[in-house]
Design a protein around this motif. Structure first.
Motif, PDB file in Angstrom:
ATOM      1  N   SER A  34       1.591  -1.173   4.369  1.00 26.75           N
ATOM      2  CA  SER A  34       0.811  -1.381   3.146  1.00 26.75           C
ATOM      3  C   SER A  34      -0.533  -1.995   3.503  1.00 26.75           C
ATOM      4  CB  SER A  34       1.565  -2.321   2.202  1.00 26.75           C
ATOM      5  OG  SER A  34       1.563  -3.639   2.735  1.00 26.75           O
ATOM      6  N   ILE A  35      -1.452  -1.978   2.557  1.00 24.31           N
ATOM      7  CA  ILE A  35      -2.776  -2.547   2.800  1.00 24.31           C
ATOM      8  C   ILE A  35      -2.668  -4.052   3.041  1.00 24.31           C
ATOM      9  CG2 ILE A  35      -3.367  -2.916   0.375  1.00 24.31           C
ATOM     10  CD1 ILE A  35      -6.256  -1.990   1.190  1.00 24.31           C
TER      11      ILE A  35
ATOM     12  N   VAL B 227      -7.713 -10.615   7.438  1.00 26.29           N
ATOM     13  CA  VAL B 227      -8.841 -10.350   6.540  1.00 26.29           C
ATOM     14  C   VAL B 227      -8.287 -10.059   5.146  1.00 26.29           C
ATOM     15  CG1 VAL B 227     -10.335  -9.446   8.374  1.00 26.29           C
ATOM     16  CG2 VAL B 227      -8.912  -7.867   7.070  1.00 26.29           C
ATOM     17  N   ALA B 228      -9.162 -10.004   4.175  1.00 18.04           N
ATOM     18  CA  ALA B 228      -8.754  -9.691   2.803  1.00 18.04           C
ATOM     19  C   ALA B 228      -8.517  -8.182   2.653  1.00 18.04           C
ATOM     20  CB  ALA B 228      -9.827 -10.148   1.824  1.00 18.04           C
ATOM     21  N   PRO B 229      -7.562  -7.791   1.819  1.00 19.49           N
ATOM     22  CA  PRO B 229      -7.340  -6.358   1.572  1.00 19.49           C
ATOM     23  C   PRO B 229      -8.596  -5.657   1.052  1.00 19.49           C
ATOM     24  CG  PRO B 229      -5.505  -7.626   0.714  1.00 19.49           C
ATOM     25  CD  PRO B 229      -6.550  -8.615   1.150  1.00 19.49           C
TER      26      PRO B 229
ATOM     27  N   LYS C 181      -2.751   7.574   3.627  1.00 15.85           N
ATOM     28  CA  LYS C 181      -2.148   8.403   2.589  1.00 15.85           C
ATOM     29  C   LYS C 181      -1.924   7.524   1.366  1.00 15.85           C
ATOM     30  CE  LYS C 181       0.257  11.380   5.760  1.00 15.85           C
ATOM     31  NZ  LYS C 181       1.465  12.096   6.079  1.00 15.85           N
ATOM     32  N   LYS C 182      -1.808   8.154   0.221  1.00 20.95           N
ATOM     33  CA  LYS C 182      -1.503   7.405  -0.996  1.00 20.95           C
ATOM     34  C   LYS C 182      -0.224   7.976  -1.587  1.00 20.95           C
ATOM     35  CE  LYS C 182      -6.186   6.006  -1.970  1.00 20.95           C
ATOM     36  NZ  LYS C 182      -7.291   5.976  -2.904  1.00 20.95           N
ATOM     37  N   ASN C 183       0.661   7.071  -2.026  1.00 17.02           N
ATOM     38  CA  ASN C 183       1.903   7.531  -2.636  1.00 17.02           C
ATOM     39  C   ASN C 183       1.665   7.868  -4.113  1.00 17.02           C
ATOM     40  OD1 ASN C 183       1.834   5.072  -3.979  1.00 17.02           O
ATOM     41  ND2 ASN C 183       3.512   4.163  -2.811  1.00 17.02           N
TER      42      ASN C 183
ATOM     43  N   ARG D 175      -1.897   2.632  -0.940  1.00 18.34           N
ATOM     44  CA  ARG D 175      -2.282   3.142   0.366  1.00 18.34           C
ATOM     45  C   ARG D 175      -1.147   2.933   1.364  1.00 18.34           C
ATOM     46  NH1 ARG D 175      -6.518   1.247  -2.324  1.00 18.34           N
ATOM     47  NH2 ARG D 175      -8.536   2.256  -2.115  1.00 18.34           N
ATOM     48  N   GLN D 176      -0.928   3.950   2.198  1.00 22.29           N
ATOM     49  CA  GLN D 176       0.077   3.880   3.247  1.00 22.29           C
ATOM     50  C   GLN D 176      -0.619   4.181   4.577  1.00 22.29           C
ATOM     51  OE1 GLN D 176       2.793   6.815   1.555  1.00 22.29           O
ATOM     52  NE2 GLN D 176       4.198   5.142   1.057  1.00 22.29           N
ATOM     53  N   PHE D 177      -0.776   3.154   5.389  1.00 28.44           N
ATOM     54  CA  PHE D 177      -1.495   3.271   6.651  1.00 28.44           C
ATOM     55  C   PHE D 177      -0.541   3.639   7.777  1.00 28.44           C
ATOM     56  CE2 PHE D 177      -4.136   0.670   4.008  1.00 28.44           C
ATOM     57  CZ  PHE D 177      -5.435   0.970   4.380  1.00 28.44           C
TER      58      PHE D 177
END
Length: 112
Positions: free
Chosen positions: A14-15, A24-26, A42-44, A49-51
Motif C-alpha cells: 500500500s502507499i 516520508v508522507a504518503p 496498479k489501482k484496485n 494504489r498497489q505498489f
C-alpha cells in the motif's frame, strides 16, 4: 535437518507501507507518481494504489537522487532519462556496502 520456512514476499504494497519504508508522507509518494512516469502503481477497484517491488525500486531511486543526493526534480528526471541503469547499479552497490557494514558492526559488538 531443521525445517526452515520460506520468507513470504508480498506482491503488492500500500502507499502507506511504501511511505513508511522511506520515512516520508504518503502525499510525497503521490506527488512523485505524478512527476515521474516510472512510478506506475496498479489501482484496485476502490482506487487504492498497489505498489509492486519494481515500483518500490523506482521510488528508492528517486528518493536517493532527490533526498540523498540533492537533485532537483528536473535534474532527477534527466538523470533517470539518460542513465537509469547506471543509477540503479550504483544504488545496488550502496545497498550491498551498507549490508556489509551493518554485518561488521554487529560482529564487532558481539566480540566486545
Amino acid at each position: 535437518m531443521a525445517y526452515k520456512e520460506k520468507e513470504i514476499e508480498k506482491l503488492y504494497y500500500s502507499i502507506g507501507e511504501v511511505a513508511e519504508i522511506f520515512n516520508v508522507a504518503p502525499s510525497l509518494i503521490r506527488f512523485w507518481e505524478t512527476e515521474f512516469d516510472v512510478i506506475k502503481p496498479k489501482k484496485n477497484r476502490k482506487g487504492n494504489r498497489q505498489f509492486t517491488r519494481e515500483d518500490i525500486d523506482n521510488v528508492r531511486t528517486i528518493y536517493h537522487l532527490v533526498k540523498e543526493k540533492g537533485f532537483t526534480l528536473q535534474g532527477a528526471k534527466e538523470m533517470l532519462r539518460n542513465d537509469n541503469q547506471s543509477v540503479r547499479d550504483k544504488m545496488e552497490l550502496l545497498d550491498s556496502l551498507k549490508n556489509v557494514r551493518n554485518f561488521l558492526v554487529e560482529l564487532r559488538e558481539k566480540l566486545h
